[in-house]
Design a protein around this motif. Structure first.
Motif, PDB file in Angstrom:
ATOM      1  N   CYS A   1       0.833  -1.205   0.000  1.00  0.00           N
ATOM      2  CA  CYS A   1       0.000   0.000   0.000  1.00  0.00           C
ATOM      3  C   CYS A   1       0.864   1.250   0.000  1.00  0.00           C
ATOM      4  O   CYS A   1       2.096   1.178   0.044  1.00  0.00           O
ATOM      5  CB  CYS A   1      -0.914  -0.001   1.229  1.00  0.00           C
ATOM      6  SG  CYS A   1      -0.012   0.090   2.796  1.00  0.00           S
ATOM      7  N   SER A   2       0.196   2.402  -0.013  1.00  0.00           N
ATOM      8  CA  SER A   2       0.885   3.688   0.118  1.00  0.00           C
ATOM      9  C   SER A   2       1.092   3.993   1.607  1.00  0.00           C
ATOM     10  O   SER A   2       0.492   3.360   2.479  1.00  0.00           O
ATOM     11  CB  SER A   2       0.057   4.797  -0.521  1.00  0.00           C
ATOM     12  OG  SER A   2      -1.156   4.975   0.212  1.00  0.00           O
ATOM     13  N   LYS A   3       1.920   4.993   1.882  1.00  0.00           N
ATOM     14  CA  LYS A   3       2.158   5.386   3.276  1.00  0.00           C
ATOM     15  C   LYS A   3       0.883   5.922   3.916  1.00  0.00           C
ATOM     16  O   LYS A   3       0.598   5.653   5.093  1.00  0.00           O
ATOM     17  CB  LYS A   3       3.264   6.427   3.339  1.00  0.00           C
ATOM     18  CG  LYS A   3       3.668   6.793   4.764  1.00  0.00           C
ATOM     19  CD  LYS A   3       4.858   7.746   4.781  1.00  0.00           C
ATOM     20  CE  LYS A   3       5.252   8.076   6.211  1.00  0.00           C
ATOM     21  NZ  LYS A   3       6.423   9.021   6.251  1.00  0.00           N
TER      22      LYS A   3
ATOM     23  N   MET B   1      -1.268   3.062   4.877  1.00  0.00           N
ATOM     24  CA  MET B   1      -0.677   2.382   6.040  1.00  0.00           C
ATOM     25  C   MET B   1      -1.103   3.079   7.330  1.00  0.00           C
ATOM     26  O   MET B   1      -1.481   2.418   8.315  1.00  0.00           O
ATOM     27  CB  MET B   1       0.846   2.367   5.932  1.00  0.00           C
ATOM     28  CG  MET B   1       1.527   1.706   7.121  1.00  0.00           C
ATOM     29  SD  MET B   1       3.327   1.854   7.109  1.00  0.00           S
ATOM     30  CE  MET B   1       3.503   3.609   7.493  1.00  0.00           C
ATOM     31  N   ASN B   2      -1.045   4.406   7.332  1.00  0.00           N
ATOM     32  CA  ASN B   2      -1.440   5.151   8.531  1.00  0.00           C
ATOM     33  C   ASN B   2      -2.905   4.931   8.866  1.00  0.00           C
ATOM     34  O   ASN B   2      -3.273   4.757  10.028  1.00  0.00           O
ATOM     35  CB  ASN B   2      -1.163   6.642   8.326  1.00  0.00           C
ATOM     36  CG  ASN B   2       0.327   6.944   8.203  1.00  0.00           C
ATOM     37  OD1 ASN B   2       1.163   6.193   8.715  1.00  0.00           O
ATOM     38  ND2 ASN B   2       0.670   8.023   7.514  1.00  0.00           N
TER      39      ASN B   2
ATOM     40  N   THR C   1      -3.389   1.273  10.092  1.00  0.00           N
ATOM     41  CA  THR C   1      -2.837   1.104  11.440  1.00  0.00           C
ATOM     42  C   THR C   1      -3.801   1.615  12.503  1.00  0.00           C
ATOM     43  O   THR C   1      -3.914   1.037  13.595  1.00  0.00           O
ATOM     44  CB  THR C   1      -1.487   1.837  11.559  1.00  0.00           C
ATOM     45  OG1 THR C   1      -0.589   1.330  10.572  1.00  0.00           O
ATOM     46  CG2 THR C   1      -0.879   1.635  12.935  1.00  0.00           C
TER      47      THR C   1
ATOM     48  N   PHE D   1       3.953  -4.272   6.481  1.00  0.00           N
ATOM     49  CA  PHE D   1       3.720  -3.334   5.380  1.00  0.00           C
ATOM     50  C   PHE D   1       4.870  -3.305   4.366  1.00  0.00           C
ATOM     51  O   PHE D   1       6.055  -3.398   4.739  1.00  0.00           O
ATOM     52  CB  PHE D   1       3.505  -1.922   5.930  1.00  0.00           C
ATOM     53  CG  PHE D   1       2.212  -1.758   6.680  1.00  0.00           C
ATOM     54  CD1 PHE D   1       1.016  -1.580   5.993  1.00  0.00           C
ATOM     55  CD2 PHE D   1       2.189  -1.787   8.064  1.00  0.00           C
ATOM     56  CE1 PHE D   1      -0.177  -1.428   6.678  1.00  0.00           C
ATOM     57  CE2 PHE D   1       1.001  -1.636   8.763  1.00  0.00           C
ATOM     58  CZ  PHE D   1      -0.187  -1.460   8.064  1.00  0.00           C
ATOM     59  N   TYR D   2       4.476  -3.158   3.087  1.00  0.00           N
ATOM     60  CA  TYR D   2       5.417  -2.951   1.987  1.00  0.00           C
ATOM     61  C   TYR D   2       4.917  -1.714   1.239  1.00  0.00           C
ATOM     62  O   TYR D   2       3.861  -1.761   0.592  1.00  0.00           O
ATOM     63  CB  TYR D   2       5.475  -4.174   1.074  1.00  0.00           C
ATOM     64  CG  TYR D   2       5.971  -5.409   1.804  1.00  0.00           C
ATOM     65  CD1 TYR D   2       7.310  -5.773   1.761  1.00  0.00           C
ATOM     66  CD2 TYR D   2       5.086  -6.187   2.569  1.00  0.00           C
ATOM     67  CE1 TYR D   2       7.773  -6.886   2.449  1.00  0.00           C
ATOM     68  CE2 TYR D   2       5.537  -7.300   3.271  1.00  0.00           C
ATOM     69  CZ  TYR D   2       6.879  -7.638   3.207  1.00  0.00           C
ATOM     70  OH  TYR D   2       7.331  -8.737   3.899  1.00  0.00           O
ATOM     71  N   ILE D   3       5.652  -0.613   1.346  1.00  0.00           N
ATOM     72  CA  ILE D   3       5.157   0.691   0.905  1.00  0.00           C
ATOM     73  C   ILE D   3       5.682   1.042  -0.481  1.00  0.00           C
ATOM     74  O   ILE D   3       6.873   0.921  -0.767  1.00  0.00           O
ATOM     75  CB  ILE D   3       5.588   1.789   1.910  1.00  0.00           C
ATOM     76  CG1 ILE D   3       5.163   1.399   3.341  1.00  0.00           C
ATOM     77  CG2 ILE D   3       4.993   3.137   1.522  1.00  0.00           C
ATOM     78  CD1 ILE D   3       3.678   1.153   3.498  1.00  0.00           C
TER      79      ILE D   3
ATOM     80  N   ASN E   1       5.816   4.044  -3.650  1.00  0.00           N
ATOM     81  CA  ASN E   1       5.675   5.457  -3.981  1.00  0.00           C
ATOM     82  C   ASN E   1       4.780   5.646  -5.205  1.00  0.00           C
ATOM     83  O   ASN E   1       4.200   6.700  -5.408  1.00  0.00           O
ATOM     84  CB  ASN E   1       7.050   6.083  -4.225  1.00  0.00           C
ATOM     85  CG  ASN E   1       7.894   6.126  -2.964  1.00  0.00           C
ATOM     86  OD1 ASN E   1       7.408   6.526  -1.907  1.00  0.00           O
ATOM     87  ND2 ASN E   1       9.139   5.697  -3.061  1.00  0.00           N
TER      88      ASN E   1
ATOM     89  N   HIS F   1      -2.253   8.453  -4.763  1.00  0.00           N
ATOM     90  CA  HIS F   1      -1.619   9.277  -3.732  1.00  0.00           C
ATOM     91  C   HIS F   1      -0.566  10.230  -4.314  1.00  0.00           C
ATOM     92  O   HIS F   1      -0.359  11.327  -3.796  1.00  0.00           O
ATOM     93  CB  HIS F   1      -0.985   8.374  -2.668  1.00  0.00           C
ATOM     94  CG  HIS F   1       0.260   7.682  -3.115  1.00  0.00           C
ATOM     95  ND1 HIS F   1       0.240   6.539  -3.880  1.00  0.00           N
ATOM     96  CD2 HIS F   1       1.569   7.994  -2.926  1.00  0.00           C
ATOM     97  CE1 HIS F   1       1.482   6.166  -4.125  1.00  0.00           C
ATOM     98  NE2 HIS F   1       2.308   7.028  -3.562  1.00  0.00           N
TER      99      HIS F   1
ATOM    100  N   ASP G   1      -0.334  14.257  -3.593  1.00  0.00           N
ATOM    101  CA  ASP G   1       0.840  14.973  -3.082  1.00  0.00           C
ATOM    102  C   ASP G   1       1.240  16.109  -4.014  1.00  0.00           C
ATOM    103  O   ASP G   1       1.587  17.211  -3.558  1.00  0.00           O
ATOM    104  CB  ASP G   1       2.006  13.991  -2.910  1.00  0.00           C
ATOM    105  CG  ASP G   1       1.726  12.958  -1.823  1.00  0.00           C
ATOM    106  OD1 ASP G   1       0.795  13.184  -1.030  1.00  0.00           O
ATOM    107  OD2 ASP G   1       2.438  11.944  -1.785  1.00  0.00           O
TER     108      ASP G   1
END
Length: 414
Positions: A9-11, A14-15, A18, A31-33, A35, A162, A166
């Motif tokens: 997933c993206s960061k 993940m947040n 979590t 997790f495997y993040i 970009n 994402h 950004d």
């Protein structure tokens, strides 16, 4: 032991995950993040031993699809759907005070947006929709959003990507992420956990196998030992022409998936029958293996599972035939025609495998691997009880009478 879930997933996701995961007991997230979504395939090659894989979205799933065909553990992904669109639109309207027609949205399937707008009886101008697919570069979607903002046609961008979020944030353009509802995320975590538990339960299921030989040769024991090692089985001699194997569903299924058993027939110097029975106990598995032996073909694998479904013969075909049925219609048909559930199951499989509705007794005889006379008796019973009908004749260029053309007259899609 907790279920270990590998999450790609993206960061940002993940947040979010979590903050929610504590509501699903007995799970551990690894997790495997990425970009960008294009990194999904390379991240999959970095996944450490775990119980199940979760991909955070439809786009990561599409990038990983070619690898998932051979993925050795259960997997699932968070699907973008109408619930996601509804939640996001409601948030945009209530929190950002914007109107729907002043939005630019990138989405996997534009039909989701149209379905939601139809359901809420929205009749004004629709938002600007940018469809996401693997052929459209992310940069192009970003340019489309920026162009609409610069033309003062929109007040807010809603994005599923994402990187776009950004970049637009950096440019000072109002933007929000597509929101996966909390309930959808929890359901997906529960599904991942259940998939792992089901797979482990299935993998531990007892399997008994039987090898039947006409006669033994000098290399017989060596060949059987190699087979047993391939499926992690123990074996024992039953009589002069039969050996028994014991293993688990997980070990056997892995060997079948990787075509590791074909060499057994190649190494054997004579026709040999190889069957397996599944069961909740060794005794049940042994009984099913013995029953499967009655239907086995030489130099092929047949399997009878705990539901009395005959599978195979592998590797030639992978048909599943039922030796018993609880369906009232099929039970009535079997009693009326005096045909076994197995024969009815074979006829249904024959129908599904054909492109043409019409067939001859010869066609059916070849499929059933029985004599022409046996096939004609079966067809006679079907015709007598209106489960088949004669629809014409096939003229041949050979001597003899024309061959009758038949058509089934009952549902074969059960």
């Amino acid at each position: 032991m907790p279920t270990k879930i590998a999450v790609i997933c993206s960061k940002a996701f993940m947040n979010r995950l979590t903050s929610i995961a504590h509501e699903v007991p007995h799970i551990q997230l690894d997790f495997y993040i990425y970009n960008s979504y294009e990194e999904t395939s390379s991240l999959m090659k970095q996944v450490k031993p775990c119980d199940v894989l979760l991909l955070a979205g439809t786009l990561p799933y599409l990038y990983a699809k070619h690898l998932l065909r051979q993925w050795p553990i259960p997997w699932t992904y968070l699907k973008q759907d109408e619930t996601t669109i509804s939640t996001t639109l409601l948030t945009a309207i209530s929190k950002r005070t914007v109107t729907i027609n002043r939005l630019s949205i990138d989405v996997m399937n534009p039909a989701f947006i149209h379905n939601v707008l139809h359901d809420i009886q929205y009749e004004d101008a629709v938002p600007f929709i940018q469809q996401i697919d693997l052929t459209t570069p992310t940069e192009q979607l970003l340019k489309n959003h920026i162009a609409l903002w610069q033309a003062q046609q929109i007040d807010l961008v809603i994005t599923s990507i994402h990187a776009i979020h950004d970049e637009l944030t950096t440019l000072g353009i109002p933007v929000m992420r597509m929101l996966d509802p909390k309930s959808s995320i929890i359901r997906r975590l529960d599904e991942a956990k259940s998939l792992s538990q089901l797979t482990k339960s299935e993998s531990a299921k007892a399997v008994a196998g039987l090898i039947e030989l006409h006669e033994t040769h000098d290399n017989t024991i060596t060949t059987i030992e190699q087979l047993a090692a391939t499926i992690h089985a123990s074996y024992q001699l039953v009589n002069a022409s039969r050996y028994e194997l014991f293993t688990t569903y997980g070990h056997l299924q892995k060997a079948l998936d990787q075509n590791q058993l074909e060499s057994f027939f190649t190494n054997s110097k004579q026709p040999v029958k190889l069957v397996f029975g599944y069961g909740e106990s060794i005794l049940e598995a042994q009984k099913n293996a013995q029953q499967a032996l009655h239907y086995a073909s030489p130099n092929a694998i047949s399997i009878l599972n705990e539901n009395k479904e005959l599978q195979g013969p592998f590797p030639k075909v992978t048909t599943t035939l039922s030796l018993q049925t609880k369906d009232p219609y099929v039970v009535h048909m079997a009693k009326e025609t005096k045909l076994s559930p197995l024969n009815i199951s074979k006829i249904m499989a024959f129908s599904k495998a054909r492109q043409s509705l019409q067939f001859t007794a010869h066609d059916l005889s070849e499929y059933l691997q029985v004599t022409r006379r046996t096939t004609e008796r079966i067809l006679k019973k079907l015709v007598e009880h209106d489960y088949a009908k004669i629809v014409g004749e096939e003229m041949t260029y050979q001597q003899g009478r024309p061959r009758g053309l038949y058509e089934l007259n009952f549902s074969t899609y059960l």
